[in-house]
Design a protein around this motif. Structure first.
Motif, PDB file in Angstrom:
ATOM      1  N   ALA A  46       0.845  -1.198   0.000  1.00 25.68           N
ATOM      2  CA  ALA A  46       0.000   0.000   0.000  1.00 25.68           C
ATOM      3  C   ALA A  46       0.875   1.241   0.000  1.00 25.68           C
ATOM      4  CB  ALA A  46      -0.915   0.004   1.219  1.00 25.68           C
ATOM      5  N   GLU A  53      -4.952   7.269   2.150  1.00 23.60           N
ATOM      6  CA  GLU A  53      -5.408   6.047   2.801  1.00 23.60           C
ATOM      7  C   GLU A  53      -5.934   5.089   1.734  1.00 23.60           C
ATOM      8  OE1 GLU A  53      -5.273   3.991   6.266  1.00 23.60           O
ATOM      9  OE2 GLU A  53      -4.742   6.108   6.016  1.00 23.60           O
ATOM     10  N   SER A  54      -5.402   3.874   1.728  1.00 19.53           N
ATOM     11  CA  SER A  54      -5.785   2.877   0.739  1.00 19.53           C
ATOM     12  C   SER A  54      -7.057   2.135   1.150  1.00 19.53           C
ATOM     13  CB  SER A  54      -4.657   1.846   0.557  1.00 19.53           C
ATOM     14  OG  SER A  54      -3.455   2.453   0.160  1.00 19.53           O
ATOM     15  N   VAL A  56      -8.811  -1.330   1.597  1.00 21.88           N
ATOM     16  CA  VAL A  56      -8.271  -2.646   1.955  1.00 21.88           C
ATOM     17  C   VAL A  56      -9.297  -3.720   1.628  1.00 21.88           C
ATOM     18  CG1 VAL A  56      -7.230  -4.040   3.773  1.00 21.88           C
ATOM     19  CG2 VAL A  56      -7.050  -1.535   3.867  1.00 21.88           C
ATOM     20  N   THR A  57      -8.821  -4.801   1.022  1.00 24.91           N
ATOM     21  CA  THR A  57      -9.658  -5.967   0.798  1.00 24.91           C
ATOM     22  C   THR A  57      -8.818  -7.205   1.099  1.00 24.91           C
ATOM     23  OG1 THR A  57     -11.100  -7.086  -0.801  1.00 24.91           O
ATOM     24  CG2 THR A  57      -9.100  -6.057  -1.677  1.00 24.91           C
ATOM     25  N   CYS A  70      -5.022  -7.199   0.722  1.00 19.00           N
ATOM     26  CA  CYS A  70      -4.706  -6.537  -0.545  1.00 19.00           C
ATOM     27  C   CYS A  70      -5.194  -5.094  -0.488  1.00 19.00           C
ATOM     28  CB  CYS A  70      -5.370  -7.250  -1.718  1.00 19.00           C
ATOM     29  SG  CYS A  70      -4.858  -8.959  -1.945  1.00 19.00           S
ATOM     30  N   TYR A  71      -4.606  -4.266  -1.348  1.00 15.13           N
ATOM     31  CA  TYR A  71      -4.907  -2.841  -1.335  1.00 15.13           C
ATOM     32  C   TYR A  71      -5.184  -2.368  -2.758  1.00 15.13           C
ATOM     33  CZ  TYR A  71      -2.635  -3.419   3.174  1.00 15.13           C
ATOM     34  OH  TYR A  71      -2.302  -3.854   4.429  1.00 15.13           O
ATOM     35  N   HIS A  73      -4.872   0.370  -5.464  1.00 12.10           N
ATOM     36  CA  HIS A  73      -3.807   1.370  -5.556  1.00 12.10           C
ATOM     37  C   HIS A  73      -4.353   2.795  -5.549  1.00 12.10           C
ATOM     38  CE1 HIS A  73      -3.629   1.613 -10.292  1.00 12.10           C
ATOM     39  NE2 HIS A  73      -4.815   1.908  -9.838  1.00 12.10           N
ATOM     40  N   THR A  74      -3.583   3.687  -4.947  1.00 11.67           N
ATOM     41  CA  THR A  74      -3.905   5.111  -4.955  1.00 11.67           C
ATOM     42  C   THR A  74      -3.257   5.804  -6.155  1.00 11.67           C
ATOM     43  OG1 THR A  74      -2.009   5.629  -3.534  1.00 11.67           O
ATOM     44  CG2 THR A  74      -4.114   5.199  -2.440  1.00 11.67           C
ATOM     45  N   GLN A 100      -9.315   6.287  -0.009  1.00 14.18           N
ATOM     46  CA  GLN A 100     -10.275   6.243   1.090  1.00 14.18           C
ATOM     47  C   GLN A 100     -10.508   7.644   1.653  1.00 14.18           C
ATOM     48  OE1 GLN A 100     -12.881   4.981   2.749  1.00 14.18           O
ATOM     49  NE2 GLN A 100     -11.823   3.029   3.103  1.00 14.18           N
ATOM     50  N   VAL A 279       0.988   0.127   7.133  1.00 14.32           N
ATOM     51  CA  VAL A 279       0.764  -0.742   5.980  1.00 14.32           C
ATOM     52  C   VAL A 279       2.097  -1.294   5.456  1.00 14.32           C
ATOM     53  CG1 VAL A 279      -1.353   0.451   5.328  1.00 14.32           C
ATOM     54  CG2 VAL A 279       0.844   1.264   4.440  1.00 14.32           C
TER      55      VAL A 279
END
Length: 327
Positions: A46, A53-54, A56-57, A70-71, A73-74, A100, A279
């Motif tokens: 991340a 803020e990423s 999250v899954t 997993c994240y 991407h930003t 986020q 992260v």
């Protein structure tokens, strides 16, 4: 805008304008021999940036006892730099990115980013190409007034009346108060005060009749940019503004793996201090830097904001098919 919850938030006319914009961007890079690439939206690492803020899954691998965090991407930056390290040459990408907690007149948690990289260029050469792109895709591009380039120091001195490199926190606070900015509680970080002055005092005054680049930011705001060899207090970074709106953020990219790791670690420590999630940093990016990333410049540009200008839209909702609330 149609108020039915199933209907698109953007008009069909605006969506057609958006399609023409995407085609014009692709045509611009095709004519210049820049390769379009795709990289994963989902990552095992991340962003460490405390200001981002990423989402999250988790990945459920068949037969595994545990899930893999997993994240989304930003930014596609890290994966694109891995392609550059592999010898891709100049590349660009149009993709969805996710952040986020971002929602407002110019923000949606899912938005479209244009990002591209030019090997052997610095941030000044890349500013030239960013300007060329904007002039090529905006109908009034050739009628824009002269492009202005100001250093970060010049911009704060001119529009806020303060030297950002020399002023103390107390002086920055008094400057904010003098411009009518009041806060419920004081901030402890210089960069927080500088960001406040930049967003509330300086930015609205930028790019009124033409494009305005702000370049050479304080070292403390380097992010992924190199430190200037001429002045170690500065980072080789730029941002583009038009009509008071930030459109792009670019760097003469950092290629030193040890320095990048140190910055990631400093980010994580800052996240701990702020009570944010700690992260995983992108070890694959660091390995690519160790393998050797050529000198390059890169920039990320907000496609939705550019489309807002094309459509004379007041809100991002007017140029995307479905807002988060309608997703």
């Amino acid at each position: 805008m149609n108020t039915a919850p199933w209907a698109p938030s953007a008009s069909l006319d605006n969506l057609r304008t958006r399609a023409r914009l995407l085609a014009a961007i692709r045509r611009f890079f095709a004519e210049r021999g820049v390769l379009e690439v795709e990289t994963p939206l989902l990552s095992q690492a991340a962003t460490t940036d405390p200001h981002l803020e990423s989402f999250v899954t988790a990945f459920h691998e068949p037969g595994a006892q545990q899930t893999q965090p997993c994240y989304l991407h930003t930014s596609p930056e890290f994966a694109m730099k891995r392609l550059l390290a592999a010898g891709s040459g100049p590349i660009y990408q149009l993709c969805k990115v996710f952040r986020q907690g971002e929602r407002g007149r110019r923000h949606n948690p899912e938005f479209t980013m244009l990002e591209w990289y030019r090997p052997q260029w610095d941030h000044h050469a890349l500013m030239d190409e960013v300007e060329a792109l904007i002039r090529a895709v905006l109908p009034e591009g050739n009628a824009l007034g002269p492009t202005e380039r100001l250093s970060y120091v010049e911009a704060l001195r001119r529009h806020a009346g303060i030297d950002p490199l020399e002023a103390s926190i107390d002086q920055l606070a008094k400057c904010a108060q003098g411009h009518g900015i009041t806060l419920a509680s004081a901030m402890e970080q210089r960069d927080d005060w500088l960001d406040l002055l930049m967003s509330h005092v300086v930015e609205p005054r930028l790019g009124k009749t033409g494009l305005c680049f702000i370049h050479d930011y304080p070292r403390s705001q380097a992010a992924l940019a190199r430190i200037s060899p001429e002045d170690s207090r500065l980072a080789q970074r730029f941002e583009l503004y038009y009509r008071g709106v930030e459109l792009a953020n670019g760097f003469h990219e950092l290629t030193d793996a040890a320095e990048q790791r140190a910055r990631f670690e400093a980010d994580l420590e800052r996240r701990r201090t702020l009570g944010l999630d700690v992260v995983p940093m992108d070890e694959r990016l660091l390995a690519a830097l160790e393998a050797g990333l050529t000198s390059c410049a890169g920039v990320a540009l907000g496609v939705d904001r550019l489309c807002m200008l094309l459509c004379a839209a007041e809100r991002i909702d007017e140029v995307i098919s479905f807002t988060f609330e309608r997703s």
